[in-house]
Design an enzyme around this catalytic site. Structure first.
Site, PDB file in Angstrom:
ATOM      1  N   ARG A 108     -21.836 -23.293 -21.369  1.00 48.41           N
ATOM      2  CA  ARG A 108     -22.725 -24.017 -22.146  1.00 48.41           C
ATOM      3  C   ARG A 108     -22.737 -25.650 -21.692  1.00 48.41           C
ATOM      4  NH1 ARG A 108     -23.828 -24.713 -28.550  1.00 48.41           N
ATOM      5  NH2 ARG A 108     -24.443 -22.779 -28.099  1.00 48.41           N
ATOM      6  N   HIS A 135     -31.640 -20.091 -24.184  1.00 47.53           N
ATOM      7  CA  HIS A 135     -30.447 -19.737 -24.909  1.00 47.53           C
ATOM      8  C   HIS A 135     -30.550 -18.337 -25.004  1.00 47.53           C
ATOM      9  CE1 HIS A 135     -26.844 -19.940 -27.495  1.00 47.53           C
ATOM     10  NE2 HIS A 135     -27.633 -20.586 -28.488  1.00 47.53           N
ATOM     11  N   GLN A 138     -28.524 -16.184 -27.668  1.00 50.58           N
ATOM     12  CA  GLN A 138     -28.950 -16.255 -29.024  1.00 50.58           C
ATOM     13  C   GLN A 138     -30.126 -15.343 -29.391  1.00 50.58           C
ATOM     14  OE1 GLN A 138     -27.893 -18.340 -31.700  1.00 50.58           O
ATOM     15  NE2 GLN A 138     -29.519 -17.129 -32.710  1.00 50.58           N
ATOM     16  N   ASP A 231     -35.575 -24.034 -35.557  1.00 49.59           N
ATOM     17  CA  ASP A 231     -34.572 -24.555 -35.137  1.00 49.59           C
ATOM     18  C   ASP A 231     -34.385 -26.118 -35.513  1.00 49.59           C
ATOM     19  OD1 ASP A 231     -32.252 -24.972 -33.623  1.00 49.59           O
ATOM     20  OD2 ASP A 231     -33.345 -25.174 -31.608  1.00 49.59           O
ATOM     21  N   CYS A 272     -31.256 -20.178 -35.602  1.00 46.22           N
ATOM     22  CA  CYS A 272     -30.081 -19.859 -34.749  1.00 46.22           C
ATOM     23  C   CYS A 272     -28.919 -20.666 -35.274  1.00 46.22           C
ATOM     24  CB  CYS A 272     -30.387 -20.463 -33.196  1.00 46.22           C
ATOM     25  SG  CYS A 272     -31.073 -22.082 -33.176  1.00 46.22           S
ATOM     26  N   ARG A 312     -24.357 -12.525 -33.271  1.00 49.06           N
ATOM     27  CA  ARG A 312     -23.911 -13.272 -31.882  1.00 49.06           C
ATOM     28  C   ARG A 312     -22.823 -12.571 -31.329  1.00 49.06           C
ATOM     29  NH1 ARG A 312     -25.207 -18.380 -31.015  1.00 49.06           N
ATOM     30  NH2 ARG A 312     -24.732 -17.536 -28.793  1.00 49.06           N
TER      31      ARG A 312
HETATM   32  N1  NVA Z   1     -31.987 -26.072 -29.832  1.00 56.15           N
HETATM   33  C1  NVA Z   1     -30.665 -26.358 -30.190  1.00 56.15           C
HETATM   34  C2  NVA Z   1     -30.081 -24.778 -30.148  1.00 56.15           C
HETATM   35  C3  NVA Z   1     -28.718 -24.824 -30.933  1.00 56.15           C
HETATM   36  C4  NVA Z   1     -28.129 -23.495 -30.909  1.00 56.15           C
HETATM   37  C5  NVA Z   1     -29.718 -27.329 -29.443  1.00 56.15           C
HETATM   38  O1  NVA Z   1     -30.136 -27.070 -28.059  1.00 56.15           O
HETATM   39  O2  NVA Z   1     -28.975 -28.154 -29.992  1.00 56.15           O
HETATM   40  N1   CP Z   2     -26.576 -20.819 -32.546  1.00 54.78           N
HETATM   41  C1   CP Z   2     -25.619 -21.226 -31.708  1.00 54.78           C
HETATM   42  O1   CP Z   2     -25.697 -21.395 -30.480  1.00 54.78           O
HETATM   43  O2   CP Z   2     -24.695 -21.933 -32.380  1.00 54.78           O
HETATM   44  P1   CP Z   2     -23.635 -22.836 -31.859  1.00 54.78           P
HETATM   45  O3   CP Z   2     -24.025 -24.258 -31.072  1.00 54.78           O
HETATM   46  O4   CP Z   2     -22.681 -23.131 -32.860  1.00 54.78           O
HETATM   47  O5   CP Z   2     -22.818 -21.946 -30.651  1.00 54.78           O
END
Ligand code: NVA
Ligand code: CP
Length: 326
Positions: A108, A135, A138, A231, A272, A312
């Site tokens: 990540r 992602h 997700q 989101d 998400c 998830r």
């Molecule tokens: N768009 C958000 C998704 C978090 C799961 C981010 O990248 O912070």
């Molecule tokens: N939805 C998601 O990816 O959550 P986290 O950022 O907590 O992993």
């Protein structure tokens, strides 16, 4: 069942056929049922899994850890600052070292190029746990949640309302189009998805019987939608943009009126997570107008956000079992 995925990396849904995504969803459902029945698997017994995190995570980290342990694998968390990765050592060198020690790697972080390089050099399956662009784990959970609710995906409509150019909007467009759904991106024009991606997704939809709509008109975008999705308005790494995004996205907040504007009484709400829906977080106290969904919708009877969060673990487990398991 998804047997053809052995050894593959999972970097974005664009790389997978509708049949492969369908197989992963079926395997997810089986693994979920097994877990509910108290049956634990050994599909990953003896495997070591590296979990590299450059950005924070609750769901993704915990889903990878619990899925590994459920199937007999050992997860090793490698946080930002724990390893030389990209600072003192190239990504390609770290990839080759980790590939000699681990059987699979989750990444990540910011750059999609980094996760692609890990996959190219490590020699083991690499799973994308979120980048600035995509992602995929997700969206697999989101598809599973809609399949559970409506029985099948083909012909369903999902309206994603908010920042139309972030990782979630990108991945939902691809995932929904691959499964023959009507995906709508509802966003201010300045936050429309990249034209090139929209073209690619239209090409996919033409093959699957899906549809793609990009609009700044909320009424048009949400009419008839089976699911409203949103989101955060500023993704990880975009914190400096919060005031500007609040100004742009306030009219796109999901409200009870917007849920009613779908014209359906079975529309579900998806997110998400993490979500701003009240003022009980540090950032929401600092920016009182940051709120992409009204608390009444988030906590309401049509919200499926915690089923989605649970899914998830089942979907991530399916990805690891399909690509690495016995
Ligand atoms: N768009 C958000 C998704 C978090 C799961 C981010 O990248 O912070
Ligand atoms: N939805 C998601 O990816 O959550 P986290 O950022 O907590 O992993």
């Amino acid at each position: 069942m998804a047997g053809n995925l052995k050894g593959r990396s999972f970097l974005k849904l664009l790389d997978f056929t509708p049949g492969e995504i369908g197989d992963l969803l079926s395997l997810s459902a089986t693994l979920k049922a097994n877990k509910r029945a108290g049956v634990s698997g050994r599909a990953l017994a003896g495997k070591n899994v590296a979990l590299i995190f450059e950005k924070a995570s609750t769901r993704t980290r915990c889903a990878f850890v619990t899925a590994c342990v459920d199937e007999g694998a050992h997860p090793e968390y490698l946080g930002k600052g724990d390893i030389q990765f990209g600072k003192k050592e190239t990504v390609a060198d770290t990839a080759r070292v980790l590939g000699r020690m681990f059987d699979g790697i989750q990444f990540r972080g910011f750059s999609q190029q980094v996760v692609e390089t890990l996959a190219q050099y490590s020699g083991v399956p690499v799973w994308n746990g979120l980048t600035d662009d995509w992602h995929p784990t997700q969206v697999l959970a989101d598809l599973m949640t809609m399949q559970e609710e409506f029985g099948s995906l083909k012909g369903l409509s999902l309206a994603y309302v908010g920042d139309g150019r972030n990782n979630m909007a990108n991945e939902l467009m691809v995932g929904c189009a691959k499964m023959g759904m009507h995906v709508r991106i509802v966003a201010p024009k300045a936050l429309f998805p990249k034209a090139e991606l929209v073209e690619t997704v239209r090409g996919i939809a033409a093959q699957t019987g899906g549809q793609v709509t990009v609009t700044d008109d909320v009424a048009v975008g949400v009419a008839g939608a089976h699911a409203l999705y949103t989101d955060v308005w500023a993704s990880m790494g975009e914190e400096a943009k919060i005031p500007e995004r609040i100004a742009m996205l306030k009219p796109y907040k999901i409200t009870r009126e917007m849920m009613a504007a779908t014209g359906r009484d079975d529309t579900i709400f998806l997110h998400c997570l993490p979500a701003f829906h009240n003022h009980d977080t540090d950032l929401a106290r600092q920016f009182p107008d940051i709120c992409e969904v009204e608390d009444e919708v988030f906590e309401g009877p049509r919200s499926r956000v915690f089923d989605e969060a649970e899914n998830r673990v089942h979907t991530i487990k399916a990805v690891m079992v399909a690509t690495l398991g016995r």
